[in-house]
Enzyme design. Structure first.
Site, PDB file in Angstrom:
ATOM      1  CB  THR A   1      -7.518  -4.702  -4.434  1.00 41.66           C
ATOM      2  OG1 THR A   1      -7.150  -3.441  -4.981  1.00 41.66           O
ATOM      3  CG2 THR A   1      -9.021  -4.749  -4.232  1.00 41.66           C
ATOM      4  CB  CYS A   2      -2.567  -2.735  -4.177  1.00 40.72           C
ATOM      5  SG  CYS A   2      -3.123  -2.250  -5.819  1.00 40.72           S
TER       6      CYS A   2
END
Length: 1003
Positions: free
Chosen positions: A969-970
């Protein structure tokens, strides 16, 4: 034919010019001499010649007018007399002077006591003078291009050059009048006047007898620079004449006002005792079209009765009263010429002198003329429609040379340019903006379509007008050119930014507070189109400077000037949307790293000299779009962090991140506990969040999903930290909170951290919250967003007719958040009626948004600004701040595809990638947002990423078609197996969508 009255005569002499067809054009008189200008442009003189004022080779006086031989070969257009000197203006504006010159009144470069022969004033060579007026020992001249010159004695400030200026033997520009479109100059004994084309009167010099009509408690006896005369402002003055110590003005309505010394009754028959300032001459019997003052008398032509009348001591008196003397006993209005004296003729012009009066006439074909004989003065050159037509049609060389001269004169002179577009002002009207900007825009457009005209105008603006803009003028009319210039398309051309737009801005930047305040007032009342033209011109100049400028000292100066000026326009703006000031190109061409360096230098005062001249763009955030503002916010945060490290070196060893370690099952509890212990310094660091037993913060953290999850929990109605007035509505702070106020402080910190870390959150507050964060007042419209039924009800209260509102049986007492509240003391007994309904609605809105939540909101506010810098945030608009925090729920999905990148054997034409995008675009909007949540940890995109964010695709060799997609996600990475069928691709996407929450371990 003309009439004259000489000293000692009681009746007029009726004279002919002599040669057939030759008429008297003009007469001028000094103390004891006269000049007569005839229609063949020859000048005759008579009277005393003790000081050479007759211009004759011999020094004898003469009673009979004799030609001035030295002027015979010259085409003289006008003459004027001082006490003992004479001036003539010849063809093409050349000026000659003769007579007494010990005070410099001849303007020939020396204080020559006597000059018997006309001498050319060399200082005015090359300047076309169109008007000249002589005082006792000084002279004034007005040039074709609107400049005023003065020379001679300056004992009382009559030259208008300033207090410390001595007498001048060379004509000097009266700089205080630069840029003002003038209609007339007039010189008196020791005072002077100028009249603008809009009817404003400017006076200077002696006011010992009140001849300047100054008003106020402490009236000055002398004024050394031109001063706008307030007492004449609303009289619609069209002509001014000055005597030795008095002044008369003529108005559009045909009235005459006089002021100053009245030692000989020259003001009016019955002067009001003790009254100073302009007094209307009464009992004159009709409307006046011409006036003239001599030293101690005033004459007027009353065109409605056909009379020429006189007030004061005319040529028949020989005494020399001073202003201390009482008014003359015989000071009634005297009729010099009656209607019966003018059979088959009418008055053309009147002229007054100390020892002689003259009236010229012309024949009429009937006994009663319907025309009005007015004094016609030469005017400064200005644009009109016939000139525009002539210039555009000028193809022949001769025609074009004449056109070039006219264009050059006008576009090199602020006064002429302003005069070209003046609006007609009605009697008593006081327009703020006296120029027609739309007309100017249309004329400029017509002219600049011709290349040779456009090129010439550019040269004139660059080399003359912009270098001499009247930025220091205290007079409003001189500043009107600053409204006109942006209307010219040449000023808008980016190629001319440095020579035109920047020079324009530089002049504004030099203005004093009074001039700038006037300009701001004008900007505030401009039509939207004109204001937008100005803003776009400045924006283009800023872009050009940043794009092509090198970071030199001159670059810093230029960009600072441009930004300061557009900031002034921004402050004055009342009509343009904020978006009009945004320079969208900045995000692509601006060096944000360099800006961080400048901010750091200034914040730490590392170099006082450099810091004072430095341009810090964060002072001008209104020109940046939202993504750029957010970048500057990050620059500011970095500067604050580094500044603290520099001040406290021991902090260098602290971790570079703000680390939070939380349990999924106790997310809020763990987060708030750790935030209570965080130092202010650490709040400015990048946040790294790790879930215990899932992912370590040292490995990069999962901040996006952390923010998504914690705000989802804390804003849930079941959590009861906030109230929801209706199901599905926005949320608001409660009147009776169930949480300690410190919880709202920490919630504010969380909101600040999300913005600082550029992580969007689901924060269902109305726009009112963002207004309050920016110290703006929420409105009824904001209440409609929070509670539409309540907002509509209050709107209906405002819309109620006078007789209907009482039937609602409403009182200044309300029910909100399960609580009855009086909006005013004993409000339950105060009914709402037509008179107080607006107050009721205002207090209702104020209670909900401010009074009821004061304590807990202040805690939230304090927490938010614990992380964020007010000086940066305050330059956001409420809508911008809202978007920066909650992101964009909508997305250009095609752009999202175009922004994507491919690794590990993938490219945009790979069969699996083609399958993915076909399947993705077939998803519903809700499904796409859930996939976004799976990919990034959030179901919306931050504004900073709208143009750039996409998916980073990769595929591990160990993946098979049976594996499901995985995300980091990052980093917006998607591990996508190489699916070979659309059925499997759609199935895999549904797995991702339905499992969009929870953290994915990083390899």
């Amino acid at each position: 034919m003309y009439f004259s009255w000489a000293a000692g005569s009681r009746k007029p002499r009726r004279l002919k010019a002599g040669t057939s067809g030759i008429e008297l054009l003009q007469a001028a008189s000094g103390e004891h001499h006269s000049l007569l200008l005839f229609s063949n442009h020859r000048v005759y003189s008579c009277g005393d010649n003790s000081w050479g004022q007759l211009g004759q080779r011999r020094d004898q006086s003469t009673e009979r007018p004799e030609p001035i031989q030295a002027l015979n070969d010259l085409h003289v257009d006008l003459v004027s007399c001082g006490k003992e000197h004479s001036v003539a203006v010849c063809h093409k504006g050349k000026v000659f002077a003769w007579g007494a010159g010990s005070e410099g009144q001849l303007g020939i470069g020396e204080f020559k006591e006597i000059s018997f022969m006309p001498t050319k004033i060399k200082a005015l060579a090359g300047i076309k003078i169109i008007q000249v007026s002589c005082g006792h020992y000084h002279s004034l001249a007005l040039s074709e291009d609107g400049h005023v010159f003065s020379w001679g004695r300056n004992s009382e400030g009559q030259l208008g050059l300033g207090k410390n200026s001595r007498s001048q033997a060379i004509p000097q520009k009266v700089k205080s009048l630069e840029g003002i479109p003038l209609a007339q100059v007039a010189a008196g004994g020791t005072h002077s006047f100028a009249l603008s084309l809009t009817g404003t009167s400017f006076g200077w010099g002696s006011n010992r007898s009140g001849q300047l009509a100054l008003s106020g408690n402490k009236v000055k006896e002398q004024i050394y620079k031109p001063h706008s005369i307030g007492a004449l402002k609303n009289l619609s003055v069209i002509y001014i004449s000055c005597g030795y110590e008095h002044t008369a003005v003529l108005t559009e309505e045909g009235q005459v006002f006089t002021f100053g010394g009245n030692s000989s009754g020259q003001l009016q028959p019955s002067p009001r005792s003790g009254q100073r300032g302009p007094q209307l001459i009464e009992g004159i019997g009709g409307r006046v079209s011409q006036i003239e003052c001599a030293s101690y008398h005033t004459i007027a032509y009353v065109y409605t009765t056909g009379q020429v009348v006189s007030l004061g001591r005319g040529p028949s008196h020989t005494s020399n009263p001073t202003h201390q003397e009482a008014p003359a006993e015989n000071s009634d209005i005297t009729c010099l010429l009656a209607a019966e004296d003018l059979v088959d003729i009418e008055v053309k012009d009147i002229f007054a002198g100390a020892h002689a009066n003259f009236v010229t006439t012309r024949r009429v074909s009937h006994t009663r003329s319907t025309g009005v004989s007015m004094k016609i003065l030469p005017e400064i050159i200005r644009i009109n429609q016939s000139l525009v037509k002539k210039w555009r049609a000028a193809n022949k060389r001769k025609d074009r040379e004449g056109a070039k001269r006219e264009i050059s004169l006008i576009f090199s002179s602020s006064a002429c340019l302003t005069a070209s577009f003046l609006k007609k002002r009605d009697a008593g009207e006081n327009n703020l903006i006296d120029v027609d900007l739309k007309l100017a825009r249309d004329v400029f457009k017509k002219l600049t379509t011709e290349k040779w005209i456009s090129s010439l105008i550019t040269t004139c603006l660059e080399e003359y007008l912009l270098r001499d803009l009247p930025y220091s003028s205290p007079h409003q009319e001189a500043l009107l050119v600053f409204l006109l210039l942006p209307e010219c398309s040449i000023m808008q051309d980016p190629k001319n930014w440095k020579t035109l737009a920047f020079e324009f801005a530089k002049a504004i930047h030099k203005m004093g507070p009074q001039s700038l305040a006037f300009l701001r007032t004008c900007w505030a009342s401009l039509e939207v189109s004109s204001l937008n033209i100005l803003v776009q011109m400045l924006k283009k100049a800023i872009i050009s400077q940043i794009q092509y400028g090198v970071a030199t000292e001159q670059y810093i100066t230029n960009i600072k000037v441009l930004l300061e000026v557009i900031k002034e326009v921004h402050k004055a703006n009342c009509q343009l949307p904020e978006s009009a000031f945004i320079i969208n190109e900045l995000s692509g061409i601006f060096n944000f790293d360099a800006e961080a360096g400048r901010m750091f230098i200034r914040h730490n005062d590392l170099d006082c000299t450099e810091s004072s001249d430095m341009v810090v763009f964060s002072d001008f955030l209104f020109v940046f779009d939202l993504p750029s503002k957010i970048k500057l916010m990050k620059c500011d945060s970095f500067v604050k962090l580094m500044s603290e490290v520099m001040a406290f070196p021991e902090k260098m060893s602290s971790p570079p991140y703000l680390i939070l370690k939380v349990r999924r099952s106790h997310l809020v509890e763990d987060t708030l506990r750790q935030l209570r212990q965080v130092e202010d310094f650490d709040l400015r660091k990048q946040l790294s969040v790790g879930f215990i037993n899932e992912i370590r913060p040292e490995a990069g953290g999962v901040s996006s999903e952390f923010f998504h999850c914690i705000f989802e929990e804390m804003t849930d109605p079941k959590y009861e930290m906030f109230i929801y007035p209706e199901k599905g509505s926005s949320m608001w702070f409660p009147v009776n909170p169930k949480f300690e106020k410190s919880s709202y402080f920490l919630f504010g910190i969380l909101c600040g951290l999300s913005l600082h870390n550029l992580k969007v959150i689901n924060l269902p507050f109305p726009l009112a919250l963002y207004k309050k964060l920016l110290n703006q007042k929420p409105s009824l419209e904001d209440l409609k967003e929070l509670s539409l039924p309540l907002g509509r009800n209050l709107q209906e209260v405002l819309n109620c007719e006078a007789g209907d509102i009482e039937e609602l049986h409403m009182y200044f007492s309300i029910y909100w958040d399960q609580k009855d509240v009086d909006l005013i003391p004993d409000g339950i007994s105060v009914p709402v009626n037509e008179t107080n309904k607006r107050d009721y609605v205002s207090k209702y809105v104020d209670y909900i948004f401010n009074i009821s939540i004061k304590t807990i909101y202040e805690e939230f506010h304090r927490g938010f600004y614990k992380v964020c810098n007010w000086d940066i945030i305050r330059q956001f608009q409420p809508e911008e701040l809202m978007t920066a925090i909650i992101g964009n729920a909508t997305c250009d999905w095609k752009q999202f595809e175009n922004n994507s990148k491919y690794k590990d054997g993938y490219d945009k034409s790979h069969p699996t990638i083609l399958l993915f995008w076909k399947a993705f675009h077939d998803l519903t909007l809700d499904e796409k947002k859930k996939f976004l949540l799976f990919l990034t940890g959030c179901d919306r995109l931050h504004v900073k990423g709208l143009q750039n964010e996409g998916i980073v695709f990769r595929c591990s060799e160990t993946f098979s078609e049976e594996d499901n997609p995985r995300s980091l996600t990052c980093h917006r990475m998607l591990d996508l197996p190489k699916y070979s069928s659309m059925r499997r691709m759609k199935e895999a996407l549904q797995v991702a969508i339905n499992n969009s929450t929870g953290f994915v371990s990083q390899e």
